[in-house]
Design a protein around this motif. Structure first.
Motif, PDB file in Angstrom:
ATOM      1  N   VAL A 152       8.080  -3.461  -1.896  1.00 45.17           N
ATOM      2  CA  VAL A 152       7.046  -2.467  -1.610  1.00 45.17           C
ATOM      3  C   VAL A 152       7.703  -1.187  -1.118  1.00 45.17           C
ATOM      4  CG1 VAL A 152       5.051  -1.909  -0.170  1.00 45.17           C
ATOM      5  CG2 VAL A 152       5.274  -4.208  -1.149  1.00 45.17           C
ATOM      6  N   ARG A 153       8.624  -1.314  -0.178  1.00 43.19           N
ATOM      7  CA  ARG A 153       9.283  -0.126   0.379  1.00 43.19           C
ATOM      8  C   ARG A 153      10.110   0.594  -0.686  1.00 43.19           C
ATOM      9  NH1 ARG A 153       6.818   0.850   5.175  1.00 43.19           N
ATOM     10  NH2 ARG A 153       8.447   2.412   5.436  1.00 43.19           N
ATOM     11  N   ALA A 154      10.650  -0.156  -1.649  1.00 41.84           N
ATOM     12  CA  ALA A 154      11.463   0.468  -2.698  1.00 41.84           C
ATOM     13  C   ALA A 154      10.619   1.278  -3.678  1.00 41.84           C
ATOM     14  CB  ALA A 154      12.245  -0.609  -3.452  1.00 41.84           C
ATOM     15  N   HIS A 155       9.365   0.909  -3.828  1.00 43.18           N
ATOM     16  CA  HIS A 155       8.512   1.574  -4.804  1.00 43.18           C
ATOM     17  C   HIS A 155       7.543   2.586  -4.188  1.00 43.18           C
ATOM     18  CE1 HIS A 155       9.874  -1.725  -7.394  1.00 43.18           C
ATOM     19  NE2 HIS A 155       9.443  -1.034  -8.411  1.00 43.18           N
ATOM     20  N   ILE A 156       7.159   2.376  -2.927  1.00 46.91           N
ATOM     21  CA  ILE A 156       6.137   3.211  -2.297  1.00 46.91           C
ATOM     22  C   ILE A 156       6.750   4.005  -1.157  1.00 46.91           C
ATOM     23  CG2 ILE A 156       3.933   3.232  -1.078  1.00 46.91           C
ATOM     24  CD1 ILE A 156       3.657   2.275  -3.944  1.00 46.91           C
ATOM     25  N   ASP A 157       6.569   5.314  -1.195  1.00 44.62           N
ATOM     26  CA  ASP A 157       7.017   6.208  -0.129  1.00 44.62           C
ATOM     27  C   ASP A 157       5.815   6.469   0.783  1.00 44.62           C
ATOM     28  OD1 ASP A 157       7.905   8.206   1.540  1.00 44.62           O
ATOM     29  OD2 ASP A 157       8.409   9.628  -0.066  1.00 44.62           O
ATOM     30  N   PHE A 158       5.808   5.827   1.942  1.00 40.17           N
ATOM     31  CA  PHE A 158       4.657   5.942   2.832  1.00 40.17           C
ATOM     32  C   PHE A 158       4.604   7.275   3.576  1.00 40.17           C
ATOM     33  CE2 PHE A 158       4.819   1.353   2.162  1.00 40.17           C
ATOM     34  CZ  PHE A 158       3.474   1.081   1.922  1.00 40.17           C
ATOM     35  N   ASP A 159       5.584   8.129   3.358  1.00 36.04           N
ATOM     36  CA  ASP A 159       5.501   9.489   3.892  1.00 36.04           C
ATOM     37  C   ASP A 159       4.690  10.403   2.980  1.00 36.04           C
ATOM     38  OD1 ASP A 159       7.020   8.938   6.167  1.00 36.04           O
ATOM     39  OD2 ASP A 159       8.907   9.266   5.098  1.00 36.04           O
ATOM     40  N   ARG A 160       4.337   9.897   1.810  1.00 32.85           N
ATOM     41  CA  ARG A 160       3.523  10.638   0.858  1.00 32.85           C
ATOM     42  C   ARG A 160       2.205   9.902   0.636  1.00 32.85           C
ATOM     43  NH1 ARG A 160       5.847   9.733  -3.811  1.00 32.85           N
ATOM     44  NH2 ARG A 160       4.445  11.223  -4.828  1.00 32.85           N
ATOM     45  N   PRO A 161       1.176  10.588   0.156  1.00 35.82           N
ATOM     46  CA  PRO A 161      -0.122   9.922  -0.061  1.00 35.82           C
ATOM     47  C   PRO A 161      -0.030   8.754  -1.036  1.00 35.82           C
ATOM     48  CG  PRO A 161      -0.389  12.302  -0.080  1.00 35.82           C
ATOM     49  CD  PRO A 161       1.087  12.052  -0.069  1.00 35.82           C
ATOM     50  N   VAL A 162      -0.788   7.731  -0.725  1.00 34.06           N
ATOM     51  CA  VAL A 162      -0.818   6.487  -1.499  1.00 34.06           C
ATOM     52  C   VAL A 162      -2.260   6.193  -1.896  1.00 34.06           C
ATOM     53  CG1 VAL A 162      -0.377   3.989  -1.401  1.00 34.06           C
ATOM     54  CG2 VAL A 162       1.176   5.579  -0.237  1.00 34.06           C
TER      55      VAL A 162
END
Length: 279
Positions: A152-162
């Motif tokens: 999840v962390r490799a694919h999703i940047d939680f500093d940007r909108p999701v």
């Protein structure tokens, strides 16, 4: 739905650690939408559920159509990464989250999360070789584990909108497990501008909708699934900390319907759905 397409109780796609005699919510959903990843136990139980609540399959297909419209809308607003929790078994019809999102943003990144082994195995098979999408095992009841999962962390940047999807999953979570708290934990991990796409089962006992959900709940409880029938007030609480987009909370077919959608069956307006943004 075609029962004759299945010639064995244990097809090759079945993970070895599942009990083929125990129905699965994900595989039953697959049956309702005409998929090929379901077993005899799923089909038998699904037919019992359809007897308990006629039009259930129509409602589920309407839910799937809502998901597609919602993902398209959120992608058009600029979201390029999606986290789909309780994603279910992906279909071969080009209507999965990554298919829809990539019609808007070809490089959209998607992570599918489910605790059903068939859903995860089929997702990983479908997405093999795709650097921007994957499927992982995870449980909505353990949101911190999902948020911290390496893939999840490799694919999703939680500093940007999701774009967070909780579609047709929360009605399997009992009040005692406080699903509102779990959604809040996920919300707090999202950057401003993130969107929540959510749908929840809800059937009123009306002449148009037919019988209440009680008999259907009994069908699911028989194999351990605790189906909840929450209305707009309880479902609306999941959106705390978000701002609902127009038209707010609606039945499935009434959320920004396509121009050629027509009025449809009354069961297409069952459920409670909404899309919201975190300001």
């Amino acid at each position: 739905m075609n029962d004759t397409a299945h010639t064995t109780d244990r097809p090759a796609w079945t993970p070895g650690d599942i009990d083929p005699d125990r129905p699965s919510v994900a595989r039953m959903y697959d049956y309702y939408v005409g998929g090929e990843h379901n077993l005899d136990s799923d089909r038998r139980t699904a037919r019992t559920a359809l007897d308990a609540l006629p039009g259930l399959d129509i409602a589920i297909r309407a839910n799937r159509a809502f998901l597609r419209r919602a993902v398209r809308t959120v992608a058009e607003s600029g979201i390029t990464q999606f986290l789909d929790i309780g994603s279910g078994i992906p279909t071969a019809d080009g209507g999965n989250v990554h298919d829809v999102a990539r019609r808007v943003h070809p490089g959209a990144r998607v992570v599918y999360v489910d605790h059903d082994p068939v859903a995860v195995a089929r997702g990983r098979e479908l997405l093999a070789g795709d650097p921007d999408a994957t499927a992982v095992a995870g449980d909505f009841l353990r949101p911190r584990d999902i948020l911290g999962h390496p893939e999840v962390r490799a694919h999703i940047d939680f500093d940007r909108p999701v774009g967070l999807l909780l579609v047709a999953v929360l009605h399997f979570i009992e009040d005692d497990d406080d699903p509102w708290e779990k959604v809040a934990l996920l919300r707090d991990a999202l950057a401003p501008g993130s969107h929540l796409i959510l749908s929840h089962a809800y059937v009123e006992a009306t002449p148009e909708a037919g019988p209440s959900s009680g008999q259907l709940q009994d069908v699911y409880r028989a194999f351990g699934a605790r189906l909840q029938n929450r209305g707009p007030a309880a479902t609306g609480r999941f959106f705390e900390g978000f701002r609902l987009l127009e038209p707010g909370l609606t039945g499935m077919a009434d959320w920004r319907p396509d121009a050629d959608a027509g009025n449809g069956h009354p069961m297409t307006r069952s459920g409670v759905v909404g899309v919201a943004v975190k300001d």
